[in-house]
Design an enzyme around this catalytic site. Structure first.
Site, PDB file in Angstrom:
ATOM      1  N   GLY A 275       7.535  16.406   8.072  1.00  0.00           N
ATOM      2  CA  GLY A 275       6.089  16.474   8.205  1.00  0.00           C
ATOM      3  C   GLY A 275       5.505  15.252   8.898  1.00  0.00           C
ATOM      4  O   GLY A 275       6.163  14.592   9.706  1.00  0.00           O
ATOM      5  N   SER A 276       4.290  14.914   8.539  1.00  0.00           N
ATOM      6  CA  SER A 276       3.509  13.938   9.303  1.00  0.00           C
ATOM      7  C   SER A 276       4.025  12.510   9.243  1.00  0.00           C
ATOM      8  O   SER A 276       3.598  11.675  10.052  1.00  0.00           O
ATOM      9  CB  SER A 276       2.049  13.965   8.838  1.00  0.00           C
ATOM     10  OG  SER A 276       1.461  15.205   9.186  1.00  0.00           O
ATOM     11  N   VAL A 277       4.920  12.170   8.299  1.00  0.00           N
ATOM     12  CA  VAL A 277       5.454  10.804   8.310  1.00  0.00           C
ATOM     13  C   VAL A 277       6.194  10.544   9.618  1.00  0.00           C
ATOM     14  O   VAL A 277       6.331   9.395  10.052  1.00  0.00           O
ATOM     15  CB  VAL A 277       6.397  10.547   7.109  1.00  0.00           C
ATOM     16  CG1 VAL A 277       5.612  10.528   5.801  1.00  0.00           C
ATOM     17  CG2 VAL A 277       7.536  11.553   7.051  1.00  0.00           C
TER      18      VAL A 277
ATOM     19  N   LYS B 259       5.211  11.135  12.517  1.00  0.00           N
ATOM     20  CA  LYS B 259       4.294  10.774  13.607  1.00  0.00           C
ATOM     21  C   LYS B 259       4.439   9.307  14.008  1.00  0.00           C
ATOM     22  O   LYS B 259       4.188   8.951  15.167  1.00  0.00           O
ATOM     23  CB  LYS B 259       2.852  11.067  13.196  1.00  0.00           C
ATOM     24  CG  LYS B 259       2.553  12.556  13.071  1.00  0.00           C
ATOM     25  CD  LYS B 259       1.195  12.801  12.433  1.00  0.00           C
ATOM     26  CE  LYS B 259       0.961  14.302  12.233  1.00  0.00           C
ATOM     27  NZ  LYS B 259      -0.241  14.580  11.433  1.00  0.00           N
TER      28      LYS B 259
END
Length: 683
Positions: A421-423, A425
């Protein structure tokens, strides 16, 4: 007439001579030669065919031994099985006639045997005796005890002693035991003391069953075993209460030495446990090392480090007389105790982090690592099982509780691979900065909560949570904007994107074979799927086909702490000395590392940051949060997993955590709040 008689006489003489010759020839055909018996003896000995061996012996010598055929076979089998003789290789000379006796021969030979102590090569001598049989003359062997082992005499026995090594301990970084030798209380029943009549016995059984919470059927089954006698102790279970209530008749208590795990559930998936060998274990044992009742690692480091921990068995094979006194030692080898293995783990951190993660019965994982030297300080997986119960034995109810738990307590989640997920990014940002596509002040104008590049994407859209019109890189990390990073990845293109992220530890398991860690991936097969711009966009914010373990997630953030150097995680203290792991390598410039680090600091310090709840800690931290949704098709509701990666500015730790099924519980904010008490006191 005279001539005629001479011819007849000569013919008769010829016929008689021919008949005698034929008789001698036929007799010789039915007379067994010594070499034939010798070859049979060698073959039966090498194949350990003791039934056939018996048939090669003289009846007189067998009668003198006092053994029946069954006893003969049993004697050989017990001795050779006891020595674990796997192969026998016989080297024989030529039979030698006994002087002045053409009916006897002697034979010298050696028999190299592979035993549990290695090869032994005893030297033998046997005697062959010619005897009459139904088929003529035959040769048989005079049996004597020295045909088993050369120095044996009548009444002697072969004593085989296996010397078991001490299993090595598993220790934490400070020498605190994580797997060691301990003592438990084992309770059982002496059947003869249950009572004098059936009524009293039944009452005693009921009282015992209720006190120890063991079904009466289980107790009855144990007491019904064939070996049980009235005065025997029959083990039933273990207890932490050594005192026996006076009303419990027939119960007895004894101590038992077992493998124990001081951290229990807190380190179950890391350390694992041992169990006694099963038939399946013995079948898989190509070395022939294990026997029934041996202990073997069945999970975690106990399993993966089995050879180092178990040590090497020793033993002694000797001949003893009827009084049990040793006559000669055939082979002897000292046992070698197993190695002690020291981990980089901190017991206190492991226990405290487990307690934090296990609260509220959450399923998840957390990895605590020193980002400057790679030492793994805690590896937590929840829920967990109690390894001490696995050693002493689970009751049916306990096993059912584990088996029916939907959160799968036997699953090791710190080696499990998740869509991060967004980690992720933060890594996409580093790749973009390195490839000169992304800059901190580069602004994207994004309208609404959905975006697609063009109509070629069909009905697929990238979505975000916060509707912000003007977004730069810092904003995108702080608010966790999916669309911003999807656009950056599409602009980079497949080749630059892969080049930028691959160096962060993909396609390696960091030498952590002992954890059975699989390499992380950013695409399923040969990276070809990233030819799809839709998948490329999804991968940029940690979805698509990307899978990363919590261990890799922790390691992947180390470049932001170490001015660009990827630090490989290590688990064993000797690795810190020898650095027997992939070399640490600078993968991004210090400028890129600082740029991402400063943005991650704002994720905490800025009031709108997704990890702002950590801003009140007594020290400064940076962080990235993320939520990954798992679903079969677009538009469906899927399982959400929440992630947090955080590190302090003093470079003393990096912590990666995931909690499964955070749907409706605040997503990654739930994980942040859960970790807060641990971080509050951790220094």
């Amino acid at each position: 007439m005279k001539t005629k008689h001479i011819i007849i006489y000569g013919l008769l003489s010829f016929l008689i001579a021919s008949g005698l010759g034929l008789y001698v020839y036929m007799q010789s055909r039915f007379q067994e030669q010594p070499d034939t018996t010798i070859q049979k003896y060698i073959n039966t000995l090498q194949t350990q065919n003791y039934d056939e061996l018996y048939n090669l012996m003289t009846p007189e010598s067998l009668q003198q031994s006092g053994m029946t055929k069954e006893q003969f076979v049993q004697k050989y089998k017990l001795i050779f099985d006891g020595m674990k003789v796997s192969t026998i290789e016989v080297n024989a000379g030529a039979p030698v006639p006994v002087p002045d006796d053409k009916h006897q021969y002697t034979l010298n030979y050696s028999a190299q045997m592979n035993t549990f102590l290695g090869n032994i090569d005893p030297k033998y001598q046997l005697k062959l005796i010619q005897q009459d049989s139904d088929h003529g003359k035959t040769w048989r062997i005079q049996w004597q005890p020295s045909l088993i082992l050369p120095e044996m005499e009548k009444g002697d026995k072969v004593k085989v002693q296996i010397l078991h090594p001490e299993r090595g301990e598993i220790l934490d970084k400070d020498g605190y035991p994580l797997a060691t030798k301990g003592t438990i209380f084992e309770w059982g029943i002496v059947p003869g003391k249950l009572g004098t009549d059936d009524t009293t016995k039944a009452a005693s059984m009921t009282a015992i069953s209720e006190y120890y919470k063991v079904p009466e059927a289980t107790i009855e089954k144990a007491l019904g075993q064939s070996w049980v006698k009235d005065d025997y102790f029959v083990p039933i279970g273990t207890t932490t209460k050594p005192d026996i209530p006076t009303e419990l008749h027939g119960v007895s208590m004894q101590t038992k030495e077992v493998r124990t795990y001081p951290l229990g559930t807190a380190a179950a998936h890391l350390i694992g446990y041992v169990r006694q060998t099963t038939a399946e274990d013995l079948e898989k044992d190509t070395e022939g090392y294990y026997s029934a009742q041996d202990w073997i690692g069945k999970a975690g480091l106990e399993q993966s480090m089995e050879k180092q921990l178990r040590g090497t068995k020793g033993g002694r094979i000797e001949i003893v007389n009827e009084a049990g006194k040793s006559k000669s030692v055939i082979a002897e080898e000292k046992e070698v105790n197993g190695e002690n293995i020291t981990l980089t783990i901190s017991s206190s951190s492991q226990r405290e982090l487990y307690t934090t993660m296990a609260s509220d019965q959450d399923a998840g994982s957390a990895v605590l690592m020193n980002p400057t030297n790679g030492k793994l300080l805690a590896l937590v997986s929840t829920p967990a099982y109690d390894p001490n119960q696995m050693v002493t034995g689970l009751s049916e109810a306990e096993w059912d509780a584990y088996s029916n738990d939907p959160n799968l307590p036997f699953t090791n989640r710190f080696t499990n691979r998740y869509a991060p997920g967004s980690v992720f990014k933060a890594i996409t940002a580093a790749a973009g900065l390195t490839e000169k596509v992304t800059t901190p002040d580069k602004v994207h104008t994004i309208q609404g909560l959905q975006w697609r590049k063009d109509n070629s994407w069909g009905g697929y859209y990238v979505t975000r949570v916060k509707d912000v019109l003007q977004v730069n890189m810092n904003d995108a990390l702080m608010y966790s904007d999916n669309i911003y990073f999807a656009q950056e990845a599409v602009e980079m293109g497949k080749a630059k994107f892969i080049e930028g992220i691959q160096k962060f530890g993909f396609d390696t398991q960091f030498g952590l074979d002992a954890l059975y860690l699989k390499p992380s991936q950013y695409a399923n097969k040969d990276h070809l799927a990233l030819d799809s711009e839709v998948l490329l966009a999804d991968t940029a914010y940690g979805q698509g086909e990307m899978l990363m373990s919590p261990i890799h997630l922790a390691a992947s953030f180390t470049p932001f702490i170490t001015e660009g150097t990827l630090i490989s995680p290590i688990l064993f203290e000797n690795q810190a000395l020898n650095r027997a792991t992939p070399a640490n390598k600078r993968i991004i410039t210090p400028e890129v590392a600082d740029t991402v680090k400063n943005a991650l600091l704002q994720v905490v310090s800025n009031s709108g940051g997704t990890a702002h709840a950590l801003a009140d800690l007594p020290y400064q931290v940076a962080a990235k949060t993320g939520t990954a949704e798992l679903k079969l098709a677009k538009g469906e509701q899927g399982q959400e997993n929440g992630f947090v990666i955080t590190f302090d500015t003093k470079s003393s730790f990096v912590l990666a955590a995931v909690i499964e099924k955070v749907n409706g519980r605040g997503g990654s904010h739930y994980v942040v709040n859960k970790l807060h008490p641990f971080l509050q006191q951790y220094r």
